[in-house]
Design a protein around this motif. Structure first.
Motif, PDB file in Angstrom:
ATOM      1  N   LEU A 158      -5.055   5.564  -4.929  1.00 20.37           N
ATOM      2  CA  LEU A 158      -5.329   4.918  -3.651  1.00 20.37           C
ATOM      3  C   LEU A 158      -6.168   3.649  -3.825  1.00 20.37           C
ATOM      4  CD1 LEU A 158      -5.952   8.014  -1.368  1.00 20.37           C
ATOM      5  CD2 LEU A 158      -3.915   6.547  -1.464  1.00 20.37           C
TER       6      LEU A 158
ATOM      7  N   CYS B 189       2.604   1.638  -3.420  1.00 20.45           N
ATOM      8  CA  CYS B 189       1.700   2.025  -4.507  1.00 20.45           C
ATOM      9  C   CYS B 189       1.066   3.397  -4.280  1.00 20.45           C
ATOM     10  CB  CYS B 189       0.599   0.975  -4.666  1.00 20.45           C
ATOM     11  SG  CYS B 189       1.200  -0.611  -5.257  1.00 20.45           S
ATOM     12  N   ALA B 190       0.879   3.795  -3.029  1.00 16.35           N
ATOM     13  CA  ALA B 190       0.248   5.078  -2.734  1.00 16.35           C
ATOM     14  C   ALA B 190       1.246   6.225  -2.662  1.00 16.35           C
ATOM     15  CB  ALA B 190      -0.525   4.991  -1.425  1.00 16.35           C
TER      16      ALA B 190
ATOM     17  N   PHE C 225       0.829  -1.203   0.000  1.00 16.31           N
ATOM     18  CA  PHE C 225       0.000   0.000   0.000  1.00 16.31           C
ATOM     19  C   PHE C 225       0.862   1.252   0.000  1.00 16.31           C
ATOM     20  CE2 PHE C 225      -2.413   3.447   1.855  1.00 16.31           C
ATOM     21  CZ  PHE C 225      -3.567   3.404   1.086  1.00 16.31           C
TER      22      PHE C 225
ATOM     23  N   ALA D 207      -3.738   1.098  -4.949  1.00 17.59           N
ATOM     24  CA  ALA D 207      -2.903   0.717  -3.811  1.00 17.59           C
ATOM     25  C   ALA D 207      -3.646  -0.231  -2.879  1.00 17.59           C
ATOM     26  CB  ALA D 207      -2.446   1.962  -3.056  1.00 17.59           C
TER      27      ALA D 207
END
Length: 93
Positions: A52, A34-35, A31, A55
């Motif tokens: 988001l 990816c965020a 997370f 993510a």
């Protein structure tokens, strides 16, 4: 599902805990990774929501994959009677 010894039940409990903890750590890492573009690129609105969402999806899939893989390997080892199954130890290397 025959009768299981206490050692076998303990081994299963430990393996489930291990799978959940490592899955959660992997999900958090995915997370965050990816965020990261949201604060770095100062994204707002739909772009931020999209990143988001991706993510969160990656984190959820990573968690489920990790838990399934750990438990699958544990179950396969126990069924085959290989080291790593409940109550078994491997040879010293």
């Amino acid at each position: 599902m025959g009768n299981r010894t206490q050692a076998q039940r303990d081994a299963i409990t430990v393996e489930i805990g291990y799978a959940l903890v490592t899955g959660a750590l992997l999900a958090v890492g995915l997370f965050v990774l990816c965020a990261a573009p949201v604060p770095v690129l100062d994204l707002e609105g739909g772009a931020a929501r999209g990143v988001l969402t991706v993510a969160a999806t990656a984190a959820g899939l990573g968690f489920l994959t990790r838990v399934a893989r750990v438990l699958w390997r544990f179950g396969a080892g126990a069924a085959a009677g290989r080291p790593g199954g409940p109550g078994r130890t491997g040879p010293d290397a």
